[in-house]
Design an enzyme around this catalytic site. Sequence first.
Site, short mmCIF file in Angstrom:
data_model
loop_
_atom_site.label_atom_id
_atom_site.label_comp_id
_atom_site.label_asym_id
_atom_site.label_seq_id
_atom_site.Cartn_x
_atom_site.Cartn_y
_atom_site.Cartn_z
N GLU A 4 21.29 9.72 22.79
CA GLU A 4 20.79 8.33 22.92
C GLU A 4 19.32 8.57 22.61
O GLU A 4 18.53 8.29 23.61
CB GLU A 4 21.14 7.42 24.07
N HIS A 26 27.18 9.73 27.35
CA HIS A 26 26.21 9.35 26.69
C HIS A 26 25.59 10.50 25.91
O HIS A 26 24.97 11.53 26.43
CB HIS A 26 24.85 8.90 27.72
N HIS A 41 32.32 0.42 26.64
CA HIS A 41 31.09 0.95 27.14
C HIS A 41 30.41 -0.16 27.96
O HIS A 41 29.59 -0.68 26.97
CB HIS A 41 30.30 1.78 26.13
N ASP A 88 27.45 -2.63 26.42
CA ASP A 88 26.56 -1.75 27.31
C ASP A 88 25.83 -2.55 28.28
O ASP A 88 26.02 -1.97 29.45
CB ASP A 88 25.70 -1.16 26.12
N TRP A 96 17.72 -2.90 31.31
CA TRP A 96 17.77 -2.57 29.90
C TRP A 96 17.77 -3.74 28.96
O TRP A 96 17.22 -3.72 27.93
CB TRP A 96 18.65 -1.55 29.65
N HIS A 102 28.04 -1.24 31.83
CA HIS A 102 27.24 -0.46 32.98
C HIS A 102 27.56 -1.91 34.16
O HIS A 102 26.47 -2.59 34.35
CB HIS A 102 25.88 -0.16 32.71
N GLN A 117 23.58 9.49 35.78
CA GLN A 117 22.37 8.76 35.34
C GLN A 117 21.03 9.64 35.00
O GLN A 117 20.26 9.62 34.00
CB GLN A 117 21.77 7.44 35.94
#
Length: 430
Positions: free
Chosen positions: A213, A210, A57, A309, A315, A59, A152
Amino acid sequence: MLDLLVTHATLPDGASDMSIAVQDGRIVEVTPGLQAPAHKTLDAAGLLVSPPFVDPHFHLDATLSRGLPRINQSGTLLEGIALWGELKPLLTAEALIERAVAYCDWAVARGLLAIRSHVDTSDASLLPVEAMLEVRRRVAPYLDLQLVAFPQDGVLRSPGGLDNLRRALDLGVDVVGGIPHFERTMSEGAASVQLLCELAAERGLPVDMHCDESDDPLSRHIETLAFQTQRLGLAGRVNGSHCTSMHSMDNYYVSKLLPLIAESGVSVVANPLINITLQGRHDSYPKRRGMTRVPELLAAGVTVAFGHDCVMDPWYGMGSGDMLEVAHMGLHVAQMTGEAGMTQCFEAVTSQAARVMGLSGYGLAPGCDASFVLLQARDPVEAIRLRATRLQVVRKGQVLARSPAATATLHLPGRPGTTAFMPARAASVT
């Protein structure tokens, strides 16, 4: 004559003085003390030889973008999403590709040779998708990269969301993604899960969503994901990522939920570094840990893996592609500090992560790809404790990266001249 012979290796299951024979990029024999002629030999000197690290997982389209166009001052999930929205109009294919390929360099140096990356499909231009498809092509000789079509902004919430996702799949994206908890309502979230699972079934593709979350214990889309997986016969092809709301759910409800997830064949990926950072932000004290119920999921028979992640993106400003850092955080947050639990955390970034991704030829057995990492550690627990140096990274019999051993020189009266932070092993008591 063998292409490569590894000798005196310790394997993750504890087997010692093992030899690994390699021919034509595959492992042909794993046995104690093998001596055979080989073009190259590698003496592991009793250290740990592990299959490669796997990140199920990530991005990649956002990685290494920290500070663009500004820093996430609050460090929160919602500011990160807003920041990504500000950055998207400024993205170029060249910059996306450059940052992603640079991160893949880091990954290989860390022994991370397989990544599943979610790529944003919310913009009709599909610029991130096309850029990540080019990255996949470029890194294919040395890294397995799976791409997830990730809406997203919500597949139902954003205009053209479903059409964009379909077009991404048409371009060659590997996995159907989703974000049901970010849809406008709970019912819309559940509808998105059904819609996307049906799309995956129609196309014969895996699913990785996802899922929940959130700190909201009523965010229960993992239940819907498990149900749709069973209804559509998708067992073994579906993963729920994050599932952080489970840390706040009522225990009675979870006692029903865990068997449902296990029976459905849905796997779960927790992201310890990010979950502990982004969740619990509305709490004063006591603060919730922010990660799903990893030990309980494992006890129920669910496949559980850990993902990184984010690395230096809107983030999360930290990270270096080190899956042992992920395992280290995971065992602390989940309080898995018993010997068995720590070993499970090592498996969460190796064998179990490979299972989530459906990797073929993975492992240290005859017939598997000759892909492995020589670590400056003697067992998986020591590897996590030290975030062990990757002395050699090998893919299909070819060395991709080397690092010098981590050793400190000491100038202490009457003491040894060096230390590698590895205590002497006590003799066994019989």
